[in-house]
Design a protein around this motif. Structure first.
Motif, PDB file in Angstrom:
ATOM      1  N   ASP A  80      13.202  -8.177 -25.884  1.00 55.68           N
ATOM      2  CA  ASP A  80      14.194  -7.621 -24.957  1.00 55.68           C
ATOM      3  C   ASP A  80      13.595  -6.411 -24.252  1.00 55.68           C
ATOM      4  N   TYR A  81      12.951  -6.634 -23.124  1.00 53.09           N
ATOM      5  CA  TYR A  81      12.269  -5.552 -22.420  1.00 53.09           C
ATOM      6  C   TYR A  81      13.285  -4.509 -21.934  1.00 53.09           C
TER       7      TYR A  81
ATOM      8  N   ARG B 143       7.807 -18.393 -25.068  1.00 53.54           N
ATOM      9  CA  ARG B 143       7.800 -17.253 -24.149  1.00 53.54           C
ATOM     10  C   ARG B 143       9.148 -16.547 -24.237  1.00 53.54           C
ATOM     11  N   SER B 144       9.172 -15.322 -23.732  1.00 51.61           N
ATOM     12  CA  SER B 144      10.432 -14.583 -23.688  1.00 51.61           C
ATOM     13  C   SER B 144      11.063 -14.712 -22.310  1.00 51.61           C
ATOM     14  N   ALA B 145      12.276 -14.199 -22.179  1.00 53.23           N
ATOM     15  CA  ALA B 145      12.993 -14.221 -20.903  1.00 53.23           C
ATOM     16  C   ALA B 145      12.304 -13.372 -19.842  1.00 53.23           C
ATOM     17  N   PHE B 146      11.464 -12.431 -20.277  1.00 52.14           N
ATOM     18  CA  PHE B 146      10.810 -11.509 -19.341  1.00 52.14           C
ATOM     19  C   PHE B 146       9.323 -11.823 -19.127  1.00 52.14           C
TER      20      PHE B 146
ATOM     21  N   PHE C 258      14.509 -16.044 -25.838  1.00 53.92           N
ATOM     22  CA  PHE C 258      13.265 -16.584 -26.394  1.00 53.92           C
ATOM     23  C   PHE C 258      13.299 -18.097 -26.238  1.00 53.92           C
ATOM     24  N   TRP C 259      12.176 -18.664 -25.786  1.00 59.24           N
ATOM     25  CA  TRP C 259      12.111 -20.097 -25.502  1.00 59.24           C
ATOM     26  C   TRP C 259      10.931 -20.750 -26.210  1.00 59.24           C
TER      27      TRP C 259
END
Length: 205
Positions: free
Chosen positions: A141-142, A86-89, A54-55
């Protein structure tokens, strides 16, 4: 450090790849984003949490991304939106200057969820606190792919994300073998151009 941010850190863990926020950026968004968010920027910088799942980001870097996603949609004229996290995905969390935490976009699926926030006007700081307290690791976490992706592809930098190649909207599979480390702005812009942004339906859940 205030209690809300302390709880957020307890949920996600400490920061990674921190960027110092210049005073000019804080002033640029004064009156557009909650004051408490600007205070968090000044104290904690822009950086990732939960090893980069998470950013909290620089909205200016994502102005083109937001414009590309919202072009031709009802949201384009509804409010002025800024990407705050935003998320990592590629889950995108947008903040409306009038409507607060009211729009999320799942980039890799080209789906959006709109909300009516009770925290508008002079309640924006409470809205930001509510947003941070509502975020959790699992929802970012997709497919439980974050740890396997980090092990295979390495830790993300602030301008990177994990993207499916080929994109899911091109019919690519959502497996670890098809994840790559990609530049976030470029990849999110590409995703915005593949398919029309549509609302989540119950069949997606």
């Amino acid at each position: 450090m205030d209690e809300v941010f302390s709880i957020f850190l307890d949920t996600f863990g400490g920061p990674v790849d921190r960027q110092e926020v210049p005073t000019s950026s804080i002033e640029r968004y004064r009156g557009k984003l909650p004051n408490i968010l600007l205070e968090y920027w000044a104290e904690h910088g822009w950086c990732g949490y939960g090893e980069g799942i998470f950013w909290i980001v620089n909205p200016q870097e994502y102005e083109g991304v937001v414009a590309s996603w919202l072009e031709g949609t009802k949201f384009e004229s509804f409010d002025t939106y800024h990407l705050i996290a935003r998320s990592a995905f590629g889950d995108l969390f947008l903040w409306g200057e009038r409507t607060g935490a009211s729009l999320d976009i799942t980039g890799h699926l080209s789906r959006y969820a709109a909300h009516t926030s009770i925290y508008t006007g002079d309640q924006m700081d409470n809205g930001l606190r509510s947003f941070l307290l509502s975020i959790d690791v699992e929802s970012n976490d997709y497919g439980d792919l974050f740890q396997p992706a980090m092990k295979k592809l390495g830790t993300l930098r602030h301008d990177e994300m994990y993207g499916f190649v080929p994109a899911l909207m091109f019919g690519g599979p959502d497996t670890l073998d098809h994840l790559e480390k990609v530049k976030a702005v470029e990849h999110l812009t590409l995703l915005s151009q593949i398919a029309e942004l549509e609302p989540y339906s119950f069949s997606d859940l």
